[in-house]
Design an enzyme around this catalytic site. Sequence first.
Site, PDB file in Angstrom:
ATOM      1  N   VAL A  54       0.867  -1.188   0.000  1.00 54.51           N
ATOM      2  CA  VAL A  54       0.000   0.000   0.000  1.00 54.51           C
ATOM      3  C   VAL A  54       0.895   1.227   0.000  1.00 54.51           C
ATOM      4  O   VAL A  54       1.765   1.375   0.860  1.00 54.51           O
ATOM      5  CB  VAL A  54      -0.944   0.017   1.227  1.00 54.51           C
ATOM      6  CG1 VAL A  54      -1.720   1.333   1.276  1.00 54.51           C
ATOM      7  CG2 VAL A  54      -1.906  -1.149   1.169  1.00 54.51           C
ATOM      8  N   ALA A  99       4.636   4.076   2.925  1.00 54.19           N
ATOM      9  CA  ALA A  99       4.106   2.867   2.288  1.00 54.19           C
ATOM     10  C   ALA A  99       4.297   1.699   3.252  1.00 54.19           C
ATOM     11  O   ALA A  99       4.998   1.830   4.258  1.00 54.19           O
ATOM     12  CB  ALA A  99       4.840   2.583   0.983  1.00 54.19           C
ATOM     13  N   LYS A 100       3.696   0.599   2.983  1.00 49.92           N
ATOM     14  CA  LYS A 100       3.924  -0.612   3.794  1.00 49.92           C
ATOM     15  C   LYS A 100       3.404  -1.811   3.014  1.00 49.92           C
ATOM     16  O   LYS A 100       2.553  -1.663   2.140  1.00 49.92           O
ATOM     17  CB  LYS A 100       3.166  -0.512   5.125  1.00 49.92           C
ATOM     18  CG  LYS A 100       3.703  -1.426   6.196  1.00 49.92           C
ATOM     19  CD  LYS A 100       4.892  -0.808   6.892  1.00 49.92           C
ATOM     20  CE  LYS A 100       5.372  -1.646   8.052  1.00 49.92           C
ATOM     21  NZ  LYS A 100       6.289  -0.895   8.932  1.00 49.92           N
ATOM     22  N   GLY A 101       3.898  -2.974   3.352  1.00 49.97           N
ATOM     23  CA  GLY A 101       3.420  -4.157   2.654  1.00 49.97           C
ATOM     24  C   GLY A 101       3.830  -5.410   3.373  1.00 49.97           C
ATOM     25  O   GLY A 101       4.322  -5.368   4.499  1.00 49.97           O
TER      26      GLY A 101
END
Length: 418
Positions: A54, A99-101
Amino acid sequence: MLETTNKFFTRAADHLELSDKLRAILQTPSRVVRVELVTESDDGNLHHHLGYRVQHNAARGPMKGGLRYHPSMDEDHAASLASLMTWKTAVVDIPYGGAKGGINCDPSKLSEAELYRITTRFVELIKDVIGPTTDIPAPDVNTNARIMAWIMDEYSKFYGFSPGVVTGKPVEVFGSLGRDEATGRGVMYALEECLKTDSRGLPDVSVALQGFGNVGSHAARLIAERGGRIVAVSDSSGGIVNEEGIDIPALLDYVKEHGEVEGFTGADALPGEQVLTHDADVLIPAALEEAITEANAADVRAKIIVEGANGPLNVAAHDILVEKGVTVIPDILANAGGVTVSYFEWSQNIQQYRWEEERVVEELEKIMRRAYQNVAHLARVSDLDLRTAAFVLAIKRVAKAAALRKSASRFLPKSVLS
Ligand code: NAD
C-alpha cells in the site's frame, strides 16, 4: 487497525480544523496492490500466499515502509501501517512519504528456499511499482537483512544495479552501518529525552519490555548499557523477570542460541502478558499491535510508555492511560529511528559513499532528539497529548508539501500554514 490510525488522525485533523476534503486527500492511499503468490514448496506441492503493498502518500518524497511476513498480514494492516509511515517520516522530517506491505505467511514454517521463492516472486509482481525514486521497502516483523538482499538482487535483474530499491540490507551488500540497531537506538533516545523533562536519566528507571526481536533486543541492550534496569522481558515464548535487572548481554547470547527468552536461567519465569502490567517505571511494547487494549490498560503500572512497536495501544487504551497521567511516546515518534537510518542507507546507496558508524549514530541522535523536542513543545503549548501533537506536526508538514506541489496553498487553513 486502520480504524485506530484514522481515529488518531481525526483528532489531529479536528485540532487543525481541516476541511473534509483535505482529510479525505490526506487519508486515502494513492495505490493499493494485492498480488497472488503461487510458488512451489520443497515437497513439490504449491504454496499460495497473498502479497500486499500500500502506497499512502508521496507528497514529501519517495514512499518508504517495511515488509511484514506474518499470517495476519492483510490489506487493512498494510493500509494502516502505510499511513503511519507517512506521518512518521514527517515527524522526523526526512524526505519520504509512506508505504507498507508484506505477505500473509508464517516464515517459521518455511524453509529458506521456500522463503526465497516467495520473496522473489513477490518482487517480480510488484517490481513496476517500487524503485529507488518511488517506493523503497525495508524490514519489519519477520523480515530481515537477508531478505532485503534477495529483494535488491531480484529487482536488479530487471532494472540493473539498484541498491537503493530497498534498505536494511546486510552491510556486506550496500547496507548501512548502524541500521540493524537503529530503531532500538531511537527508542532509547526518545526515552532519554522524555526523562530529561523531570531531570532524570536512564539509571533512574526500571523498564519492562514486550518483544525481544530487532527493536526490543537493541533497545534493551542500549538502555542497559546506559544504566537502565531492565526488569522484565517477554517474547512469543513467554516472559522473564528479575528485579535486580536482567543481564541483557547474557540474555542476548541465550536468545541467539535458543531462539527465545523462555528457559533463561538468570531470571524467573512470568506469563508473557504480565510483563505489560509489571511494576516498572517504563514499559516498552515492541512486539505487535494492540498489545494494550481496554482489557488491560487500567492494570498498566508504568508511568511512561515508549511505543517501540507500531500501534501497540488501541484508542481506548491510549485514552485510559493518558487519563491516568501516563506519558505515551507514540510510535510515529518513538520508533522512527529505523526509517531514519534507512534514509541514511538510501543516501549512501545513491551517492555510492559509505558513512562511518559514528556519523550514522551522531545524525540519528540529532534527528531523534530534535523530533522529540519539537513534538513535546507542540504538546505543551497546545495542551495536547504527545500522540496528537505528533500527528498535528506531521499533518501540517504533509499538507503543506502537497499544497505547494499543486499550487494549492490557498486551500489550506491558517492552522496548517502557521
Ligand atoms: P521482530 O520479528 O524482530 O520481533 C518481534 C518480537 O516480538 C519477537 O521477539 C517475538 O517473539 C515477539 N512477539 C510476538 N508476539 C508476541 C507476544 N504476543 N508477546 C510477546 N512478544 C511477542 O520484529 P521487529 O522488527 O522487532 O518489530 C517489532 C515491532 O516494531 C513491529 O510492530 C514493527 O512494525 C515495529 N517496528 C520495527 C522497525 C524495525 O526497524 N524493525 C521499525 C519501526 C517499527
